[in-house]
Enzyme design. Sequence first.
Site, mmCIF file in Angstrom:
data_model
loop_
_atom_site.group_PDB
_atom_site.id
_atom_site.type_symbol
_atom_site.label_atom_id
_atom_site.label_comp_id
_atom_site.label_asym_id
_atom_site.label_seq_id
_atom_site.Cartn_x
_atom_site.Cartn_y
_atom_site.Cartn_z
ATOM 1 N N HIS A 17 8.162 -12.957 -6.534
ATOM 2 C CA HIS A 17 7.615 -11.608 -6.239
ATOM 3 C C HIS A 17 7.865 -11.304 -4.763
ATOM 4 O O HIS A 17 7.182 -11.820 -3.889
ATOM 5 C CB HIS A 17 6.102 -11.557 -6.525
ATOM 6 C CG HIS A 17 5.503 -10.207 -6.289
ATOM 7 N ND1 HIS A 17 4.729 -9.567 -7.240
ATOM 8 C CD2 HIS A 17 5.568 -9.348 -5.251
ATOM 9 C CE1 HIS A 17 4.346 -8.394 -6.770
ATOM 10 N NE2 HIS A 17 4.834 -8.242 -5.550
ATOM 11 N N LYS A 49 9.031 -4.014 -14.261
ATOM 12 C CA LYS A 49 7.807 -4.115 -13.461
ATOM 13 C C LYS A 49 6.905 -2.915 -13.697
ATOM 14 O O LYS A 49 7.326 -1.768 -13.561
ATOM 15 C CB LYS A 49 8.184 -4.188 -11.968
ATOM 16 C CG LYS A 49 7.005 -4.164 -11.005
ATOM 17 C CD LYS A 49 6.176 -5.443 -11.042
ATOM 18 C CE LYS A 49 4.835 -5.277 -10.344
ATOM 19 N NZ LYS A 49 4.858 -5.639 -8.944
ATOM 20 N N HIS A 82 1.733 -5.294 -12.051
ATOM 21 C CA HIS A 82 0.690 -5.133 -11.043
ATOM 22 C C HIS A 82 -0.579 -4.900 -11.863
ATOM 23 O O HIS A 82 -0.804 -3.794 -12.359
ATOM 24 C CB HIS A 82 0.991 -3.955 -10.110
ATOM 25 C CG HIS A 82 -0.007 -3.855 -9.007
ATOM 26 N ND1 HIS A 82 0.285 -4.165 -7.704
ATOM 27 C CD2 HIS A 82 -1.327 -3.543 -9.032
ATOM 28 C CE1 HIS A 82 -0.804 -4.022 -6.967
ATOM 29 N NE2 HIS A 82 -1.796 -3.645 -7.754
ATOM 30 N N ASP A 91 4.826 -12.120 -2.475
ATOM 31 C CA ASP A 91 4.458 -10.710 -2.248
ATOM 32 C C ASP A 91 4.681 -10.330 -0.788
ATOM 33 O O ASP A 91 3.963 -9.486 -0.255
ATOM 34 C CB ASP A 91 3.012 -10.431 -2.685
ATOM 35 C CG ASP A 91 2.714 -8.941 -2.733
ATOM 36 O OD1 ASP A 91 3.656 -8.144 -2.892
ATOM 37 O OD2 ASP A 91 1.528 -8.580 -2.582
ATOM 38 N N HIS A 127 9.234 -8.170 -1.779
ATOM 39 C CA HIS A 127 9.696 -6.837 -1.378
ATOM 40 C C HIS A 127 10.616 -6.994 -0.174
ATOM 41 O O HIS A 127 10.189 -7.548 0.846
ATOM 42 C CB HIS A 127 8.525 -5.958 -0.954
ATOM 43 C CG HIS A 127 7.459 -5.825 -2.001
ATOM 44 N ND1 HIS A 127 7.405 -4.777 -2.886
ATOM 45 C CD2 HIS A 127 6.401 -6.632 -2.312
ATOM 46 C CE1 HIS A 127 6.363 -4.929 -3.691
ATOM 47 N NE2 HIS A 127 5.741 -6.046 -3.362
ATOM 48 N N HIS A 171 0.645 -11.530 -8.287
ATOM 49 C CA HIS A 171 -0.308 -11.735 -7.188
ATOM 50 C C HIS A 171 -1.759 -11.858 -7.663
ATOM 51 O O HIS A 171 -2.604 -11.034 -7.363
ATOM 52 C CB HIS A 171 -0.188 -10.683 -6.086
ATOM 53 C CG HIS A 171 0.110 -9.274 -6.552
ATOM 54 N ND1 HIS A 171 -0.581 -8.655 -7.542
ATOM 55 C CD2 HIS A 171 1.039 -8.381 -6.141
ATOM 56 C CE1 HIS A 171 -0.100 -7.445 -7.724
ATOM 57 N NE2 HIS A 171 0.883 -7.248 -6.896
HETATM 58 C C1 NCD Z 1 3.113 -4.083 -1.916
HETATM 59 C C2 NCD Z 1 4.088 -3.229 -1.096
HETATM 60 O O1 NCD Z 1 3.835 -3.016 0.089
HETATM 61 O O2 NCD Z 1 5.103 -2.791 -1.646
HETATM 62 N N1 NCD Z 1 1.831 -4.062 -1.266
HETATM 63 C C3 NCD Z 1 0.823 -4.945 -1.428
HETATM 64 O O3 NCD Z 1 -0.240 -4.708 -0.896
HETATM 65 N N2 NCD Z 1 0.947 -6.044 -2.117
HETATM 66 C C4 NCD Z 1 3.062 -3.608 -3.330
HETATM 67 C C5 NCD Z 1 2.333 -4.526 -4.254
HETATM 68 O O4 NCD Z 1 2.857 -5.564 -4.646
HETATM 69 O O5 NCD Z 1 1.192 -4.202 -4.610
HETATM 70 ZN ZN ZN Z 2 4.136 -6.864 -4.281
#
Ligand code: NCD
Ligand code: ZN
Length: 347
Positions: free
Chosen positions: A14, A100, A137, A248, A16, A175
């Site tokens: 996971h 997702k 999520h 995450d 970003h 998460h």
């Molecule tokens: C994530 C993001 O910033 O894209 N933010 C977070 O608080 N975890 C998105 C997500 O996974 O919820």
């Molecule tokens: Zn995330």
Amino acid sequence: MTTRITIRKPDDWHLHVRDDEMLRAVLPYTAKNFGRAILMPNLIPPVRTTADCIAYRQRVMAAIPPGSKFKPLMTCYLTDDTDPDDVERGFRDSVFTGVKLYPANATTNSAAGVTDYKKVMRVLERMEKIDMPFLMHGEVTDPDVDVFDREKVFIDRYLSQWIKQFPKLRFILEHLSSKDGVEFVKSAAPQVGGTITPYHMVQTRNDTLGHGLNPYMYVMPVIKTAKDRAALRKAATSGEACYFLGTDSAPHPYARKVAVHGVPGMFNAPVAIETYAKVFEEEGALDKLEAFASLNGPKHYRMPPNEETITLEKSPWTAPKEVKVAGPDERAIVYRGGQTIEWKVVG
Ligand code: NCD
Ligand code: ZN
């Protein structure tokens, strides 16, 4: 006392990495220590179709440092209008690894997410048929539900039904943030797996709210109580196959974090595997790190584990406070930045 440990190269299930300048600034931190990572599709605009995904994957590939064997695994952002045929095509062509779910407005860049689950049942049916993983999520956005209960209520209202409705569909509750979430995943394994972040195993809500407001610690799902943290640490370090690594790591420009309306997400890639190692050491479970970081995830996703290894050594270093980003984003603050990090990747 163990001061050195070699494990199969981990994967991040996971992650970003965003796009453009931010992508180029942050991707090398993951590519250095991880074999593969599932990349989240919550860009603006989101990665909604096979065509979007092919284009995004090309931009990601171009940002991988030369010589790195890192492999990005891509996901499809589910919307009310997602076309099951396009999802199937993307999966069969090895463009998408999974779909997702973002409930609309649950988190960063989720405005285009699902507003009505009835509208996506056809996509879930198709995914079950083609054995394509469903990443969630797992929170409700009902304004009447307390923000600390969003994960539990999502499980009670939706996920506990869906696992019966789609008995062959493989789910991942992303998460995990609560004792309830941890217990549900175990009860529904192996159909359901769950990823666990470093920060949900290290922090509690006192760190966000208890010593002056710390907007940097704001993430979704919100960091909860010491009881929840203890359950997450126990689960991750148990070695059980249903729990696996998902950082995450979610970088944001500084100004968007520290703002009147701050965004959720923490950038932890520069200290991720090192922080997991610290938690596992504290729990007396370094021998379970490889299962959590490198074996359980591939098993759930039905992929072979990585052949390469990494070696971590107990050798303190100081994490960078921030990572510079070219262009208007300027910089992203690093989780545990400026702190002494106990473990170091040495090979
Ligand atoms: C994530 C993001 O910033 O894209 N933010 C977070 O608080 N975890 C998105 C997500 O996974 O919820
Ligand atoms: Zn995330």
